[in-house]
Design a protein around this motif. Structure first.
Motif, PDB file in Angstrom:
ATOM      1  N   ILE A  68       0.615  -1.186  -0.003  1.00 60.14           N
ATOM      2  CA  ILE A  68       0.015  -0.116  -0.085  1.00 60.14           C
ATOM      3  C   ILE A  68       0.914   1.219  -0.005  1.00 60.14           C
ATOM      4  N   PRO A  69       1.786   1.417   0.787  1.00 61.39           N
ATOM      5  CA  PRO A  69       2.733   2.492   0.889  1.00 61.39           C
ATOM      6  C   PRO A  69       3.208   2.985  -0.331  1.00 61.39           C
ATOM      7  N   VAL A  70       3.954   1.747  -1.277  1.00 66.42           N
ATOM      8  CA  VAL A  70       4.623   1.919  -2.541  1.00 66.42           C
ATOM      9  C   VAL A  70       3.523   2.448  -3.431  1.00 66.42           C
ATOM     10  N   ILE A  71       2.548   1.972  -3.588  1.00 68.70           N
ATOM     11  CA  ILE A  71       1.540   2.344  -4.524  1.00 68.70           C
ATOM     12  C   ILE A  71       1.181   3.687  -4.247  1.00 68.70           C
ATOM     13  N   LEU A  72       0.579   4.043  -3.022  1.00 65.17           N
ATOM     14  CA  LEU A  72       0.452   5.466  -2.654  1.00 65.17           C
ATOM     15  C   LEU A  72       1.596   6.323  -3.008  1.00 65.17           C
ATOM     16  N   SER A  73       2.702   6.137  -2.684  1.00 61.96           N
ATOM     17  CA  SER A  73       3.908   6.848  -2.791  1.00 61.96           C
ATOM     18  C   SER A  73       4.007   7.234  -4.359  1.00 61.96           C
ATOM     19  N   ILE A  74       4.024   6.205  -5.132  1.00 64.86           N
ATOM     20  CA  ILE A  74       4.117   6.241  -6.924  1.00 64.86           C
ATOM     21  C   ILE A  74       3.110   7.284  -7.158  1.00 64.86           C
ATOM     22  N   TYR A  75       1.720   7.257  -6.685  1.00 68.09           N
ATOM     23  CA  TYR A  75       0.610   8.230  -7.061  1.00 68.09           C
ATOM     24  C   TYR A  75       1.086   9.501  -6.707  1.00 68.09           C
ATOM     25  N   LEU A  76       1.633   9.746  -5.179  1.00 68.68           N
ATOM     26  CA  LEU A  76       1.837  11.020  -4.796  1.00 68.68           C
ATOM     27  C   LEU A  76       2.966  11.652  -5.909  1.00 68.68           C
ATOM     28  N   ILE A  77       4.013  10.769  -6.182  1.00 67.18           N
ATOM     29  CA  ILE A  77       5.102  11.131  -7.225  1.00 67.18           C
ATOM     30  C   ILE A  77       4.339  11.996  -8.461  1.00 67.18           C
ATOM     31  N   VAL A  78       3.871  10.948  -8.868  1.00 75.77           N
ATOM     32  CA  VAL A  78       3.052  11.573 -10.352  1.00 75.77           C
ATOM     33  C   VAL A  78       2.140  12.579 -10.131  1.00 75.77           C
ATOM     34  N   ARG A  79       1.339  12.428  -9.045  1.00 75.16           N
ATOM     35  CA  ARG A  79       0.303  13.659  -9.095  1.00 75.16           C
ATOM     36  C   ARG A  79       0.800  14.748  -8.393  1.00 75.16           C
ATOM     37  N   ASN A  80       2.126  14.997  -7.673  1.00 75.59           N
ATOM     38  CA  ASN A  80       2.629  16.098  -7.519  1.00 75.59           C
ATOM     39  C   ASN A  80       3.892  16.476  -8.462  1.00 75.59           C
ATOM     40  N   ARG A  81       4.094  15.784  -9.275  1.00 78.36           N
ATOM     41  CA  ARG A  81       5.307  15.951 -10.126  1.00 78.36           C
ATOM     42  C   ARG A  81       6.743  16.117  -9.307  1.00 78.36           C
ATOM     43  N   LEU A  82       6.764  15.243  -8.397  1.00 76.92           N
ATOM     44  CA  LEU A  82       8.020  15.429  -7.440  1.00 76.92           C
ATOM     45  C   LEU A  82       9.127  14.309  -7.803  1.00 76.92           C
ATOM     46  N   TYR A  83       9.354  14.273  -9.069  1.00 78.33           N
ATOM     47  CA  TYR A  83      10.314  13.229  -9.593  1.00 78.33           C
ATOM     48  C   TYR A  83      11.827  13.404  -8.689  1.00 78.33           C
ATOM     49  N   LEU A  84      12.396  14.616  -9.256  1.00 77.21           N
ATOM     50  CA  LEU A  84      13.944  14.778  -8.771  1.00 77.21           C
ATOM     51  C   LEU A  84      13.852  15.040  -7.172  1.00 77.21           C
ATOM     52  N   ARG A  85      12.888  15.735  -6.650  1.00 77.99           N
ATOM     53  CA  ARG A  85      12.711  15.965  -5.283  1.00 77.99           C
ATOM     54  C   ARG A  85      12.572  14.781  -4.368  1.00 77.99           C
ATOM     55  N   SER A  86      11.688  13.670  -4.967  1.00 74.46           N
ATOM     56  CA  SER A  86      11.698  12.566  -4.384  1.00 74.46           C
ATOM     57  C   SER A  86      12.766  11.421  -4.515  1.00 74.46           C
ATOM     58  N   VAL A  87      13.581  11.764  -5.331  1.00 69.51           N
ATOM     59  CA  VAL A  87      14.864  10.942  -5.300  1.00 69.51           C
ATOM     60  C   VAL A  87      15.754  11.469  -4.233  1.00 69.51           C
ATOM     61  N   LEU A  88      15.637  12.875  -4.336  1.00 76.95           N
ATOM     62  CA  LEU A  88      16.816  12.976  -3.334  1.00 76.95           C
ATOM     63  C   LEU A  88      16.402  13.041  -1.764  1.00 76.95           C
ATOM     64  N   ALA A  89      15.007  13.143  -1.512  1.00 78.20           N
ATOM     65  CA  ALA A  89      14.767  12.806  -0.090  1.00 78.20           C
ATOM     66  C   ALA A  89      14.491  11.446  -0.005  1.00 78.20           C
ATOM     67  N   VAL A  90      14.181  10.668  -0.816  1.00 77.93           N
ATOM     68  CA  VAL A  90      14.245   9.026  -0.274  1.00 77.93           C
ATOM     69  C   VAL A  90      15.812   8.818  -0.347  1.00 77.93           C
ATOM     70  N   GLY A  91      16.725   9.278  -1.082  1.00 79.58           N
ATOM     71  CA  GLY A  91      18.077   8.796  -1.032  1.00 79.58           C
ATOM     72  C   GLY A  91      18.466   9.227   0.665  1.00 79.58           C
ATOM     73  N   ILE A  92      18.252  10.474   1.002  1.00 73.20           N
ATOM     74  CA  ILE A  92      18.830  10.901   2.322  1.00 73.20           C
ATOM     75  C   ILE A  92      18.406   9.985   3.356  1.00 73.20           C
ATOM     76  N   VAL A  93      16.766   9.640   3.338  1.00 64.98           N
ATOM     77  CA  VAL A  93      16.165   8.880   4.210  1.00 64.98           C
ATOM     78  C   VAL A  93      16.617   7.324   4.367  1.00 64.98           C
ATOM     79  N   THR A  94      16.958   6.805   3.000  1.00 64.16           N
ATOM     80  CA  THR A  94      17.497   5.484   3.000  1.00 64.16           C
ATOM     81  C   THR A  94      18.501   5.397   3.567  1.00 64.16           C
TER      82      THR A  94
END
Length: 201
Positions: A68-94
């Motif tokens: 569920i979190p992966v599906i919702l996260s993909i939706y939020l990335i596309v919905r808000n067009r957060l492609y590059l910012r998501s990569v940066l944020a996910v990388g730091i948290v990872t």
């Protein structure tokens, strides 16, 4: 956050209930399994399930903590067009979560439940205040799954855990709290902008 307010808490509830559902993916070679018991980790107690009937550790995917979190996260990335910012944020948290993740004999991989939400909130606000809420959910969910689970799959063998759930148990706590923080951030940012209550969070 890009999701209708009426569905936010429904999704969180669905994620919580889905935490009890593990979907088996693969079974590791036979090894000595630990008997049922309770493991203490950073103040949290986790129950080791009975593995007497299983010849080896079962790798599973948790419905509420991974699917569920992966599906919702993909939706939020596309919905808000957060492609590059998501990569940066996910990388730091990872990276942060991976450094905190720890193998627990008889249980699997776990990390302090409050670390992902706190790190995620700081990272999300630093990367984009305008999209802090969706970034908090995206980075917290994907960052925890990648940093704690996927990057530690090679450490599962030998822990003697009957079931190693991706997104379950020790990781679900952090992912679920991240979802709550994302909702709170959405409400906070909405009030800060002075918007009247609308249809989305």
């Amino acid at each position: 956050m890009g999701v209708d307010r009426r569905y936010i808490f429904f999704l969180l509830l669905l994620s919580f209930l889905g935490s009890y559902v593990n979907i088996p993916v693969v079974q590791l070679p036979p090894e000595k399994l630990l008997t049922p018991g309770i493991v203490d980790f950073f103040g949290m107690q986790y129950v080791i399930p009975d593995g007497a009937k299983r010849p080896g550790t079962v790798i599973a995917v948790n419905l509420g903590g991974a699917v569920i979190p992966v599906i919702l996260s993909i939706y939020l990335i596309v919905r808000n067009r957060l492609y590059l910012r998501s990569v940066l944020a996910v990388g730091i948290v990872t990276v942060a979560v991976h450094l905190m993740a720890y193998p627990v004999p008889g249980f699997g991989i776990a990390e302090p439940m409050f670390i992902p939400p706190l790190v995620t909130a700081i990272v999300a606000l630093a990367v984009s205040r305008d999209h802090a809420a969706p970034l908090a959910y995206i980075a917290g969910s994907l960052g925890t799954l990648i940093g704690a689970d996927l990057l530690n799959l090679h450490r599962i063998q030998g822990l003697g855990a009957p079931v190693a759930s991706i997104g379950g148990a020790g990781k679900f706590d952090g992912i679920f709290l991240t979802g709550l923080i994302a909702v709170l951030l959405a409400g906070f940012m909405s009030r800060k902008r002075g918007r009247s209550p609308g249809s989305t969070s």
